[in-house]
Design a protein around this motif. Structure first.
Motif, PDB file in Angstrom:
ATOM      1  N   ARG A  60      -6.151  18.425  -0.288  1.00 58.59           N
ATOM      2  CA  ARG A  60      -5.830  18.967  -1.614  1.00 58.59           C
ATOM      3  C   ARG A  60      -4.709  19.987  -1.456  1.00 58.59           C
TER       4      ARG A  60
ATOM      5  N   HIS B 296     -11.591  22.696   6.570  1.00 58.91           N
ATOM      6  CA  HIS B 296     -12.999  22.508   6.199  1.00 58.91           C
ATOM      7  C   HIS B 296     -13.685  21.489   7.116  1.00 58.91           C
ATOM      8  N   LEU B 297     -13.039  21.101   8.204  1.00 59.05           N
ATOM      9  CA  LEU B 297     -13.548  20.043   9.072  1.00 59.05           C
ATOM     10  C   LEU B 297     -14.745  20.523   9.894  1.00 59.05           C
TER      11      LEU B 297
ATOM     12  N   ASP C 205     -15.473  24.364  -0.931  1.00 60.97           N
ATOM     13  CA  ASP C 205     -16.231  23.881   0.217  1.00 60.97           C
ATOM     14  C   ASP C 205     -16.236  24.948   1.312  1.00 60.97           C
TER      15      ASP C 205
ATOM     16  N   LEU D  39     -10.205  18.641   3.925  1.00 61.38           N
ATOM     17  CA  LEU D  39     -11.632  18.552   3.612  1.00 61.38           C
ATOM     18  C   LEU D  39     -12.384  17.680   4.604  1.00 61.38           C
ATOM     19  N   ALA D  40     -13.692  17.931   4.707  1.00 60.01           N
ATOM     20  CA  ALA D  40     -14.550  17.237   5.678  1.00 60.01           C
ATOM     21  C   ALA D  40     -14.574  15.734   5.467  1.00 60.01           C
ATOM     22  N   ASP D  41     -14.324  15.259   4.239  1.00 61.88           N
ATOM     23  CA  ASP D  41     -14.333  13.813   3.981  1.00 61.88           C
ATOM     24  C   ASP D  41     -13.002  13.145   4.344  1.00 61.88           C
ATOM     25  N   GLY D  42     -12.051  13.912   4.899  1.00 60.42           N
ATOM     26  CA  GLY D  42     -10.761  13.361   5.310  1.00 60.42           C
ATOM     27  C   GLY D  42      -9.671  13.481   4.262  1.00 60.42           C
ATOM     28  N   SER D  43     -10.020  13.934   3.062  1.00 55.68           N
ATOM     29  CA  SER D  43      -9.018  14.074   2.010  1.00 55.68           C
ATOM     30  C   SER D  43      -8.286  15.414   2.139  1.00 55.68           C
TER      31      SER D  43
END
Length: 176
Positions: free
Chosen positions: A129, A43-44, A147, A123-127
């Motif tokens: 899942r 999702h980056l 996302d 994910l785009a926020d660096g996390s």
């Protein structure tokens, strides 16, 4: 004869003690595991890509839009509170000619008995899942994030040999 009897009894007690200590080695009992398909979802932003990842030591190779499926990762058949997975991943920054390696212990999303697939979302926020499920990530009731997954080809927009020539200056090195 009395000495042999004592030696035999001592050996028996020593054997029982050793077996007892071996049984109580402090490690939890192994839980039943199952093999599942593995997919990484990237999702980056457009200039970043997850070029390689692992989950609990199983190679997921390159994360992308969900088209790449690897067989097989292993997870417990049944989810339990506190279940985690060790995820490692490498992110290439094609625009800025950089790369980073990451590692995290990630809580595993609750799942039903014996899922068939594990999706690892970057994910785009660096996390990150980890979502085991029997559903595809495109279904509306998919239990993971929804996302956007950008369609991207950063290696075409920023070709590494032309865009980052300083990283390819060693003629004796084989570049992938």
């Amino acid at each position: 004869m009395n000495v042999n009897y004592r030696n035999g009894r001592c050996m028996l007690w020593l054997l029982v003690l050793c077996l007892g200590l071996a049984a109580c080695n402090g490690k939890p009992a192994k839980e039943p595991m199952t093999g599942v398909m593995l997919t990484g979802l990237d999702h980056l932003p457009d200039h970043l890509s997850v070029q390689h990842f692992t989950i609990d030591g199983t190679d997921g190779f390159q994360a992308g839009d969900g088209a790449r499926v690897i067989c097989c990762a292993r997870i417990p058949i049944d989810w339990h509170e506190g279940l985690t997975a060790k995820v490692t991943w490498s992110v290439n920054n094609w625009r800025d000619c950089k790369g980073e390696h990451h590692e995290a212990i990630v809580l595993v999303t609750r799942y039903d008995h014996n899922p068939g697939h594990v999706y690892v979302h970057f994910l785009a926020d660096g996390s990150v899942r980890v979502v085991p499920t029997s559903k595809t990530y495109l279904e509306p009731d998919y239990p993971g994030p929804h996302d956007a997954i950008p369609e991207k080809y950063p290696w075409e927009v920023w070709p590494p040999m032309q865009h980052c020539p300083q990283d390819f200056s060693d003629p004796n090195k084989i570049y992938m």
